[in-house]
Design a protein around this motif. Structure first.
Motif, PDB file in Angstrom:
ATOM      1  N   VAL A  52       0.846  -1.198   0.000  1.00 48.02           N
ATOM      2  CA  VAL A  52       0.000   0.000   0.000  1.00 48.02           C
ATOM      3  C   VAL A  52       0.881   1.247   0.000  1.00 48.02           C
ATOM      4  N   CYS A  53       1.937   1.239   0.801  1.00 49.82           N
ATOM      5  CA  CYS A  53       2.868   2.377   0.841  1.00 49.82           C
ATOM      6  C   CYS A  53       3.438   2.656  -0.549  1.00 49.82           C
ATOM      7  N   ARG A  54       3.884   1.618  -1.220  1.00 51.26           N
ATOM      8  CA  ARG A  54       4.462   1.790  -2.565  1.00 51.26           C
ATOM      9  C   ARG A  54       3.429   2.355  -3.528  1.00 51.26           C
ATOM     10  N   ASP A  55       2.211   1.810  -3.482  1.00 48.49           N
ATOM     11  CA  ASP A  55       1.154   2.259  -4.401  1.00 48.49           C
ATOM     12  C   ASP A  55       0.817   3.732  -4.170  1.00 48.49           C
ATOM     13  N   VAL A  56       0.743   4.131  -2.906  1.00 52.62           N
ATOM     14  CA  VAL A  56       0.415   5.523  -2.585  1.00 52.62           C
ATOM     15  C   VAL A  56       1.491   6.461  -3.109  1.00 52.62           C
ATOM     16  N   ARG A  57       2.741   6.101  -2.931  1.00 50.26           N
ATOM     17  CA  ARG A  57       3.837   6.972  -3.366  1.00 50.26           C
ATOM     18  C   ARG A  57       3.931   7.089  -4.885  1.00 50.26           C
ATOM     19  N   LEU A  58       3.319   6.171  -5.603  1.00 52.09           N
ATOM     20  CA  LEU A  58       3.315   6.229  -7.070  1.00 52.09           C
ATOM     21  C   LEU A  58       2.073   6.920  -7.622  1.00 52.09           C
ATOM     22  N   ASP A  59       1.138   7.258  -6.742  1.00 53.11           N
ATOM     23  CA  ASP A  59      -0.118   7.890  -7.150  1.00 53.11           C
ATOM     24  C   ASP A  59       0.033   9.407  -7.097  1.00 53.11           C
ATOM     25  N   GLN A  60      -0.138  10.085  -8.240  1.00 55.68           N
ATOM     26  CA  GLN A  60       0.062  11.528  -8.308  1.00 55.68           C
ATOM     27  C   GLN A  60      -0.863  12.304  -7.375  1.00 55.68           C
ATOM     28  N   ALA A  61      -2.052  11.764  -7.118  1.00 55.41           N
ATOM     29  CA  ALA A  61      -3.018  12.467  -6.278  1.00 55.41           C
ATOM     30  C   ALA A  61      -2.787  12.226  -4.785  1.00 55.41           C
ATOM     31  N   LEU A  62      -2.045  11.165  -4.450  1.00 60.11           N
ATOM     32  CA  LEU A  62      -1.930  10.759  -3.054  1.00 60.11           C
ATOM     33  C   LEU A  62      -0.501  10.714  -2.524  1.00 60.11           C
ATOM     34  N   TYR A  63       0.484  10.975  -3.377  1.00 61.17           N
ATOM     35  CA  TYR A  63       1.855  10.653  -2.987  1.00 61.17           C
ATOM     36  C   TYR A  63       2.359  11.423  -1.766  1.00 61.17           C
ATOM     37  N   ARG A  64       1.700  12.521  -1.408  1.00 61.08           N
ATOM     38  CA  ARG A  64       2.112  13.279  -0.222  1.00 61.08           C
ATOM     39  C   ARG A  64       1.408  12.812   1.060  1.00 61.08           C
ATOM     40  N   LEU A  65       0.502  11.851   0.949  1.00 61.28           N
ATOM     41  CA  LEU A  65      -0.268  11.405   2.110  1.00 61.28           C
ATOM     42  C   LEU A  65       0.637  10.834   3.202  1.00 61.28           C
ATOM     43  N   PRO A  66       0.576  11.361   4.422  1.00 58.06           N
ATOM     44  CA  PRO A  66       1.377  10.802   5.526  1.00 58.06           C
ATOM     45  C   PRO A  66       0.894   9.391   5.887  1.00 58.06           C
ATOM     46  N   ILE A  67       1.843   8.479   6.077  1.00 62.87           N
ATOM     47  CA  ILE A  67       1.521   7.084   6.384  1.00 62.87           C
ATOM     48  C   ILE A  67       2.268   6.644   7.638  1.00 62.87           C
ATOM     49  N   VAL A  68       1.510   6.059   8.569  1.00 64.63           N
ATOM     50  CA  VAL A  68       2.111   5.440   9.752  1.00 64.63           C
ATOM     51  C   VAL A  68       1.813   3.951   9.680  1.00 64.63           C
ATOM     52  N   LEU A  69       2.866   3.129   9.658  1.00 58.96           N
ATOM     53  CA  LEU A  69       2.702   1.674   9.565  1.00 58.96           C
ATOM     54  C   LEU A  69       2.945   1.039  10.932  1.00 58.96           C
ATOM     55  N   LEU A  70       2.033   0.158  11.323  1.00 59.58           N
ATOM     56  CA  LEU A  70       2.128  -0.551  12.594  1.00 59.58           C
ATOM     57  C   LEU A  70       2.661  -1.947  12.322  1.00 59.58           C
ATOM     58  N   VAL A  71       3.813  -2.256  12.896  1.00 59.97           N
ATOM     59  CA  VAL A  71       4.545  -3.480  12.558  1.00 59.97           C
ATOM     60  C   VAL A  71       4.569  -4.437  13.743  1.00 59.97           C
ATOM     61  N   PRO A  72       4.255  -5.725  13.522  1.00 59.81           N
ATOM     62  CA  PRO A  72       4.300  -6.684  14.636  1.00 59.81           C
ATOM     63  C   PRO A  72       5.712  -6.893  15.159  1.00 59.81           C
ATOM     64  N   SER A  73       5.832  -7.136  16.457  1.00 57.94           N
ATOM     65  CA  SER A  73       7.149  -7.397  17.039  1.00 57.94           C
ATOM     66  C   SER A  73       7.702  -8.698  16.463  1.00 57.94           C
TER      67      SER A  73
END
Length: 228
Positions: free
Chosen positions: A64-85
């Motif tokens: 999802v992060c990669r797709d957002v960064r390649l989208d001209q309309a969304l690439y500036r959207l701040p993303i916080v990813l929650l990662v399992p220990s």
């Protein structure tokens, strides 16, 4: 503050805990449980911050992060990813894919809220400002008061929230579906036509009895607060 958070996780109890933490700090939160729905939601009702778990079903969070960064309309959207220990190196992969922040589970909901606020201070500090001004309209988020031409305007809770949403981006046209999400989140029981009712009430009050075009109706598209 009512910055919009899209929270994505398949654990309902976990979502509820985080949703309450964000709401207590004034954020507006909508939720999803499946990664396959993220793309459509981001296009129909773009949030101010995307918070999602890396291991959501449907589409991995890193993808999802990669797709957002390649989208001209969304690439500036701040993303916080929650990662399992125990996911060695995944947080580095996520950051490389475009996540702005990674938080390793378990964590305190308060820490997540602080990190999101710090992220917004860097990328969109206006969302944390308690005063919004457009033309002769002033909205105070903290005092929950609205003034026009130095006269106080009394609004109901829904009309206040609707005006705040429109004042963030004057001139932008919002569809009924976008405005519906801003007021009721994921509640599917609310008819989009309810927006027309609230727009009518808001228009009547902020016009101060005059015929003006502060809120424009754009035929076939939606509504916009005039950029005056």
């Amino acid at each position: 503050m009512s910055a919009r958070i899209l929270l994505v996780d398949d654990d309902e109890s976990f979502r509820l805990v985080l949703q309450k933490a964000f709401a207590a700090d004034g954020f507006s939160v909508s939720t999803l449980s499946d990664g396959k729905e993220i793309s459509d939601r981001l296009k129909s009702a773009p949030p101010d911050v995307l918070v999602m778990s890396s291991d959501i079903p449907g589409v991995p969070g890193v993808d999802v992060c990669r797709d957002v960064r390649l989208d001209q309309a969304l690439y500036r959207l701040p993303i916080v990813l929650l990662v399992p220990s125990g996911s060695e190196g995944l947080h580095l992969t996520a950051l490389a894919a475009g996540a702005d922040e990674c938080l390793i589970k378990p964590f305190s909901p308060a820490e997540l809220v602080v990190r999101v606020k710090n992220l917004l201070r860097r990328v969109n500090p206006a969302l944390l400002d308690h005063l919004l001004k457009v033309g002769d309209l002033t909205l105070d988020r903290e005092a929950h008061r609205v003034h026009r031409q130095k006269r106080e305007v009394k609004l109901g809770p829904k009309e206040f929230k609707l005006l705040e949403f429109l004042m963030r981006t004057p001139g932008r046209v919002y569809s009924r579906s976008e405005l519906k999400v801003s007021l009721w989140g994921d509640d599917a029981t609310v008819d989009e036509r309810a927006i027309d009712v609230h727009i009518g009430r808001l228009r009547k009050v902020i016009s101060l009895g005059k015929a003006d075009n502060v809120i424009r109706t754009v035929r076939g598209a939606g509504y916009s607060l005039g950029d005056f």
